[in-house]
Each structure stands twice: as C-alpha cells, then as structure tokens.
Design an enzyme around this catalytic site. Structure first.
Site, PDB file in Angstrom:
ATOM      1  N   TYR A 120      -1.663  -0.822  11.046  1.00  0.00           N
ATOM      2  CA  TYR A 120      -1.832  -1.449   9.722  1.00  0.00           C
ATOM      3  C   TYR A 120      -0.663  -1.104   8.810  1.00  0.00           C
ATOM      4  O   TYR A 120       0.014  -1.987   8.278  1.00  0.00           O
ATOM      5  CB  TYR A 120      -3.152  -1.001   9.074  1.00  0.00           C
ATOM      6  CG  TYR A 120      -3.215  -1.267   7.582  1.00  0.00           C
ATOM      7  CD1 TYR A 120      -3.198  -2.568   7.088  1.00  0.00           C
ATOM      8  CD2 TYR A 120      -3.265  -0.217   6.654  1.00  0.00           C
ATOM      9  CE1 TYR A 120      -3.238  -2.824   5.715  1.00  0.00           C
ATOM     10  CE2 TYR A 120      -3.309  -0.464   5.293  1.00  0.00           C
ATOM     11  CZ  TYR A 120      -3.293  -1.762   4.822  1.00  0.00           C
ATOM     12  OH  TYR A 120      -3.322  -2.013   3.462  1.00  0.00           O
ATOM     13  N   LYS A 132       2.371  -3.482   7.170  1.00  0.00           N
ATOM     14  CA  LYS A 132       2.624  -3.629   5.727  1.00  0.00           C
ATOM     15  C   LYS A 132       4.058  -3.201   5.396  1.00  0.00           C
ATOM     16  O   LYS A 132       4.741  -3.844   4.595  1.00  0.00           O
ATOM     17  CB  LYS A 132       1.629  -2.802   4.911  1.00  0.00           C
ATOM     18  CG  LYS A 132       0.196  -3.285   4.967  1.00  0.00           C
ATOM     19  CD  LYS A 132      -0.019  -4.671   4.375  1.00  0.00           C
ATOM     20  CE  LYS A 132       0.205  -4.732   2.886  1.00  0.00           C
ATOM     21  NZ  LYS A 132      -0.177  -6.079   2.341  1.00  0.00           N
ATOM     22  N   THR A 187       0.833  -1.207   0.000  1.00  0.00           N
ATOM     23  CA  THR A 187       0.000   0.000   0.000  1.00  0.00           C
ATOM     24  C   THR A 187       0.863   1.251   0.000  1.00  0.00           C
ATOM     25  O   THR A 187       1.999   1.234   0.499  1.00  0.00           O
ATOM     26  CB  THR A 187      -0.894  -0.017   1.263  1.00  0.00           C
ATOM     27  OG1 THR A 187      -1.437   1.277   1.471  1.00  0.00           O
ATOM     28  CG2 THR A 187      -0.102  -0.381   2.522  1.00  0.00           C
ATOM     29  N   ASP A 188       0.290   2.345  -0.486  1.00  0.00           N
ATOM     30  CA  ASP A 188       1.005   3.628  -0.417  1.00  0.00           C
ATOM     31  C   ASP A 188       1.074   4.147   1.025  1.00  0.00           C
ATOM     32  O   ASP A 188       1.830   5.077   1.316  1.00  0.00           O
ATOM     33  CB  ASP A 188       0.351   4.678  -1.324  1.00  0.00           C
ATOM     34  CG  ASP A 188      -1.114   4.958  -1.017  1.00  0.00           C
ATOM     35  OD1 ASP A 188      -1.687   4.302  -0.124  1.00  0.00           O
ATOM     36  OD2 ASP A 188      -1.694   5.850  -1.678  1.00  0.00           O
ATOM     37  N   GLU A 189       0.309   3.531   1.920  1.00  0.00           N
ATOM     38  CA  GLU A 189       0.283   4.024   3.303  1.00  0.00           C
ATOM     39  C   GLU A 189       1.613   3.808   4.024  1.00  0.00           C
ATOM     40  O   GLU A 189       1.852   4.396   5.074  1.00  0.00           O
ATOM     41  CB  GLU A 189      -0.868   3.365   4.075  1.00  0.00           C
ATOM     42  CG  GLU A 189      -2.209   3.694   3.454  1.00  0.00           C
ATOM     43  CD  GLU A 189      -3.390   3.251   4.298  1.00  0.00           C
ATOM     44  OE1 GLU A 189      -3.270   3.211   5.531  1.00  0.00           O
ATOM     45  OE2 GLU A 189      -4.435   2.936   3.705  1.00  0.00           O
TER      46      GLU A 189
HETATM   47  N1  LIG Z   1      -8.051  -1.771  -0.119  1.00  0.00           N
HETATM   48  C1  LIG Z   1      -7.176  -0.922  -0.634  1.00  0.00           C
HETATM   49  O1  LIG Z   1      -7.550   0.172  -1.059  1.00  0.00           O
HETATM   50  C2  LIG Z   1      -5.715  -1.299  -0.758  1.00  0.00           C
HETATM   51  C3  LIG Z   1      -4.820  -0.405  -1.356  1.00  0.00           C
HETATM   52  C4  LIG Z   1      -3.485  -0.785  -1.522  1.00  0.00           C
HETATM   53  C5  LIG Z   1      -3.073  -2.035  -1.105  1.00  0.00           C
HETATM   54  N2  LIG Z   1      -3.960  -2.885  -0.512  1.00  0.00           N
HETATM   55  C6  LIG Z   1      -3.473  -4.222  -0.127  1.00  0.00           C
HETATM   56  O2  LIG Z   1      -4.151  -5.149  -0.964  1.00  0.00           O
HETATM   57  C7  LIG Z   1      -4.334  -6.390  -0.270  1.00  0.00           C
HETATM   58  C8  LIG Z   1      -5.795  -6.785  -0.300  1.00  0.00           C
HETATM   59  O3  LIG Z   1      -6.578  -5.761   0.303  1.00  0.00           O
HETATM   60  P1  LIG Z   1      -8.163  -5.872   0.366  1.00  0.00           P
HETATM   61  O4  LIG Z   1      -8.693  -4.508   0.557  1.00  0.00           O
HETATM   62  O5  LIG Z   1      -8.632  -6.711  -0.750  1.00  0.00           O
HETATM   63  O6  LIG Z   1      -8.323  -6.687   1.737  1.00  0.00           O
HETATM   64  P2  LIG Z   1      -9.551  -7.536   2.277  1.00  0.00           P
HETATM   65  O7  LIG Z   1      -9.541  -7.315   3.761  1.00  0.00           O
HETATM   66  O8  LIG Z   1     -10.788  -7.258   1.501  1.00  0.00           O
HETATM   67  O9  LIG Z   1      -9.149  -9.054   1.959  1.00  0.00           O
HETATM   68  C9  LIG Z   1      -8.129  -9.718   2.653  1.00  0.00           C
HETATM   69  C10 LIG Z   1      -8.261 -11.207   2.354  1.00  0.00           C
HETATM   70  O10 LIG Z   1      -7.175 -11.887   3.016  1.00  0.00           O
HETATM   71  C11 LIG Z   1      -7.702 -13.023   3.695  1.00  0.00           C
HETATM   72  N3  LIG Z   1      -6.843 -13.304   4.869  1.00  0.00           N
HETATM   73  C12 LIG Z   1      -6.667 -12.528   5.968  1.00  0.00           C
HETATM   74  N4  LIG Z   1      -5.823 -13.127   6.824  1.00  0.00           N
HETATM   75  C13 LIG Z   1      -5.429 -14.286   6.224  1.00  0.00           C
HETATM   76  C14 LIG Z   1      -4.542 -15.341   6.608  1.00  0.00           C
HETATM   77  N5  LIG Z   1      -3.886 -15.312   7.777  1.00  0.00           N
HETATM   78  N6  LIG Z   1      -4.361 -16.366   5.738  1.00  0.00           N
HETATM   79  C15 LIG Z   1      -5.027 -16.397   4.544  1.00  0.00           C
HETATM   80  N7  LIG Z   1      -5.892 -15.447   4.152  1.00  0.00           N
HETATM   81  C16 LIG Z   1      -6.082 -14.406   4.976  1.00  0.00           C
HETATM   82  C17 LIG Z   1      -9.113 -12.620   4.103  1.00  0.00           C
HETATM   83  O11 LIG Z   1      -9.940 -13.763   4.371  1.00  0.00           O
HETATM   84  C18 LIG Z   1      -9.562 -11.828   2.884  1.00  0.00           C
HETATM   85  O12 LIG Z   1     -10.130 -12.680   1.910  1.00  0.00           O
HETATM   86  C19 LIG Z   1      -3.780  -6.165   1.131  1.00  0.00           C
HETATM   87  O13 LIG Z   1      -2.477  -6.690   1.174  1.00  0.00           O
HETATM   88  C20 LIG Z   1      -3.776  -4.659   1.290  1.00  0.00           C
HETATM   89  O14 LIG Z   1      -2.772  -4.247   2.183  1.00  0.00           O
HETATM   90  C21 LIG Z   1      -5.265  -2.543  -0.322  1.00  0.00           C
END
Ligand SMILES: NC(=O)c1ccc[n+]([C@@H]2O[C@H](COP(=O)([O-])OP(=O)(O)OC[C@H]3O[C@@H](n4cnc5c(N)ncnc54)[C@H](O)[C@@H]3O)[C@@H](O)[C@H]2O)c1
Length: 340
Positions: free
Chosen positions: A156, A160, A129-131
């Site tokens: 969080y 990351k 993430t950009d965070e």
């Molecule tokens: N949402 C955003 O805007 C955003 C932006 C940049 C990066 N990200 C990154 O993208 C990725 C996905 O984000 P998201 O918003 O889809 O998250 P989300 O919370 O919707 O999904 C996370 C998924 O990971 C699974 N999970 C959690 N713990 C687990 C474990 N121990 N073992 C196996 N599976 C596990 C959950 O069941 C879920 O399906 C993350 O790494 C997040 O940091 C998100």
C-alpha cells in the site's frame, strides 16, 4: 515553485464515495457555497453511494466510473477547474494479501488523471499518506517533515509513494499545477469497518471481543477527518504549486490506548479484548510535523479533543447499523483467516 491563489468553482473529487473523500465532499458543500463537485468513484467494496446522501443535485454530480478509464477522465476534465484525488485502494492488510489492485488504482489511476490534467491545464491536488515515509522508533523524538526521505514498508505505502513521485515528475517535467498532501491517520464517521477504530467499535456493538495486533504499542498520529478536509481546501486554494504539505494534528497515541479509550467510552472493562497476530512489516510509529502548513497557510486543526471526536464516532456507528452490519461478517472472516 510559485505563489498562487486558486478559486475553483467546479471540482472533481475522485474517491468521493469513500471515507475521507465523502467527508471532504460534505465539508465543501457546507463550507464553500459557490462550488460544484463532480464525484468520480468506482464504488469498490470501500465506496458507498449512501455516503453522499443528502447532497442536492445542484451541488454535486455523481459519476460511477474508474480513474483508470482514460476516456471518461478526459471527458470529465474538460469541464473542471481542479481535481482533488482521493481515490485509492487504502487498506494495508489487503495490500499484503493482494497487491495488484493497489498498483493498478494507486499508480496507473494517478497516471491517468495526471495525463488528463496535463492536457486540460487542470489544477491537481493529490491526497497521500504519511506512510510513504516508513516508520519511526518508539523512543525517537523525531517526527516526519516534508524533507524526510521516502521509505515505504508495505505494498500500500509503496504504491502511494509511487503515485507521489508521478505527481512530482508531472509538475516538474510538464508544468502540471500540482500539490501533494501527506496526512496522518484519519478517524470519524463513514470509515470502512476493516479499519482499526471502526473495527473495534463495531466488534463491541456486535458483542464480539475487540482485537489488538502485536503488542499494541504501535503509535498512530490521529486527526479528525474534518480537520483533514479544511487543510486540503487551504492547500488546494492557496498552496504553492509543486509543493508538498504534511497534515497532522499532534494526535500521537498508541493502539492499546485508543482501544482502551473505546472500551471505556462504550462501558467495557479495559481488558475486554483479544490479542491477535501482528501485521507483517507493521510500522512502529508515525508522527507528523505540520509546521509548514501552519506557518505558510495559517491552518489550525479544530477537532483536537480526541475523547469528544471518538464519542461522536462511536455514536455514528451506533446510530447507523444498516451502514455497516452487512459487511461485518465478511470483514471478520477475512481477518480470522489471517489469524487476526
Ligand atoms: N484513511 C486514512 O487514515 C488515510 C490517511 C492518509 C491518507 N489517506 C489517503 O486518503 C485517500 C482516501 O482514503 P480513505 O481511507 O477514504 O479510502 P477508502 O478506501 O475509504 O475510499 C477509497 C474510495 O476510492 C474509490 N476507488 C477505489 N478504486 C477506484 C478506482 N479505480 N476508480 C475510482 N474510484 C476508486 C472507492 O470506491 C472508495 O470510494 C487515499 O488516497 C488514502 O491513501 C488515508
């Protein structure tokens, strides 16, 4: 750092039942006909098996399991060309009330995957993430680049940032064939309703007033999740090993403008919302400079019409009440307990 072209046929997608992971799996199934996906997902509160409905068994295998389970991860990695690692605890507000699962999944889980990738020589792409870069001032013209120093604010983003550091070290020390992407805020279908855009949409659909943190001026750099998926594929297959790529679509908007766009699209008046207490340590502004990704890999975002993407997202939540209604009361009760 070396030039590389990777044509994976069997990939593991961790967190593939979550928001961005499931959108990526659908994107791969639709756009990469020769590729088989194994989803590894623990189905936490944020994961939903139904997010993968409609994908045939010859294109995808679903494994219900934990990325911290070294035996399972090792076994899955024997049969994979590449891993795309989305699984994470992903919600800032949750990390403030209970940081422990963030350290476990985001740090220990990434470590477990890296160890298996090292053993099996598996190509590894880490989603971040950009965070990790902290925040920018509202009046600062700067944007984050791959050279911006890490300065995470929340449990969080610090978890990351820690996982990114592990990936960098496993590449440098052990030669793991790894890349990292740091993306800005995603929006689109199947995002958990605890997150900003779906929370507001489902509040309106439930006849609750939307809630806006602080002064509403915090800026996020929005990207449609389909553009995130295409960028990840380019990096996975053509990115240089050991490199970090920032992913963004020049979508800076402050929260009050996003909320007003939702209100307008849903036929409400611009002031039809409640102000609520700010998130502690709330980052002010995020902004991504994705010039490296565009220059090196020729990637371009296609879904840059925010009004259109938002309208489709609103339609998706309107059409799929069964997907979110069961979680709504508990999500709002949790926010209410925090004064939000
Ligand atoms: N949402 C955003 O805007 C955003 C932006 C940049 C990066 N990200 C990154 O993208 C990725 C996905 O984000 P998201 O918003 O889809 O998250 P989300 O919370 O919707 O999904 C996370 C998924 O990971 C699974 N999970 C959690 N713990 C687990 C474990 N121990 N073992 C196996 N599976 C596990 C959950 O069941 C879920 O399906 C993350 O790494 C997040 O940091 C998100």
């Amino acid at each position: 750092m070396s030039e590389r072209s990777c044509e994976p046929k069997r990939i593991i997608v961790t967190g593939g039942a979550g928001f961005i992971g499931s959108n990526f799996v659908h994107w791969v199934v639709e756009n990469q006909p020769g590729v088989h996906v194994t989803v590894l997902d623990a189905l936490t509160y944020a994961g939903n098996r139904a997010n993968l409905d409609g994908i045939s068994a010859d294109r995808m295998t679903f494994v219900h399991g934990d990325i911290c389970d070294a035996t399972l991860v090792d076994q899955l990695m024997t049969d994979a060309d590449a891993v795309v690692h989305f699984a994470a605890e992903s919600h800032n507000d949750n990390s403030i009330t209970d940081p422990a699962p963030f350290v476990r999944t985001n740090v220990e889980g990434t470590f477990t995957l890296l160890e298996a990738a090292r053993k099996h020589g598996t190509r590894f792409h880490h989603i971040s993430t950009d965070e990790v870069y902290g925040d920018l001032a509202l009046d600062d013209p700067a944007r984050f680049t791959e050279e911006t120093p890490y300065c995470p604010s929340s449990p969080y983003s610090s978890s990351k940032a820690s996982s990114d550091m592990l990936v960098r070290a496993w590449h440098r020390t052990y030669g793991v064939d790894a890349t990292i992407s740091n993306c800005s805020n995603n929006y689109g279908p199947r995002q958990h309703i605890e997150k900003f855009i779906p929370r507001q949409i489902t509040n309106i659909l439930s006849s609750n007033r939307p809630k806006l943190y602080g002064d509403g001026l915090n800026v996020r750099d929005w990207i449609h999740t389909e553009d995130h998926s295409s960028a990840v594929w380019e990096i996975l297959t053509r990115g240089r090993s050991g490199e970090t790529y920032l992913i963004g679509a020049d979508g800076e908007r402050n929260n009050i403008d996003v909320l007003r766009a939702i209100l307008e699209a849903m036929g409400k008046s611009a002031d039809d919302f409640d102000w609520v207490r700010d998130r502690p340590g709330h980052d002010r502004r995020y902004a991504i400079d994705s010039a490296k990704l565009r220059r090196e890999l020729g990637w371009q975002p296609k879904r840059t019409d925010f009004a259109q993407g938002l309208a489709e997202t609103i339609q998706w939540y309107t059409d799929n009440p069964k997907w979110w209604r069961g979680a709504k009361e508990a999500v709002e009760a949790k926010y209410a307990a925090q004064g939000q």
